[in-house]
Structure formats: C-alpha cells, structure tokens
Design a protein around this motif. Structure first.
Motif: not given
Length: 67
Positions: A50-55, A60-62, A64
């Motif tokens: 699942r998406i943890h965070s977007l930078e 970047k897409i982090l 999880e």
C-alpha cells in the motif's frame, strides 16, 4: 517529465533501507491485495503493498509491504 521511482519498505526486516522496485513509474492503480505499477516503457509489476508516502519533489513513491 513527472514519473517517479517506486521503493518498497519491508518492515519485517529491521533497519533495511527502502528497495528500488521500479523506475520511471507513470501509473499506480490499486487492485485486489496490492498495487499495479506501470512505467513509461509499458513494463508492469504487481506488488502486495500500500502507499506509505509520496515525495513529489524527490520523485519518489514509498510503498509499504503487506504481509
């Protein structure tokens, strides 16, 4: 261009850096049990995450990892 690199965070392995899983990601689509990633070259990958965070400034897409 606005594509990003996708990184996977594996929480079961303590202190591990996020691992690059795909570059030049153009599309992220939620699906049953995870996410579908497609890059600008048409390569596809399904990850149980699942998406943890977007930078966005860092492109970047982090993600999880889901057990």
């Amino acid at each position: 261009m606005c594509e990003v690199s996708a990184y996977l965070i594996a929480y079961q392995i303590k202190d591990q850096e996020p691992r690059l899983i795909m570059e030049s990601v153009d599309r992220v689509t939620p699906g049953s049990g995870g996410l579908s990633l497609v890059n600008i070259f048409g390569e596809q990958k399904f990850v149980k995450a699942r998406i943890h965070s977007l930078e966005l400034v860092e492109h970047k897409i982090l993600l999880e990892e889901i057990a």
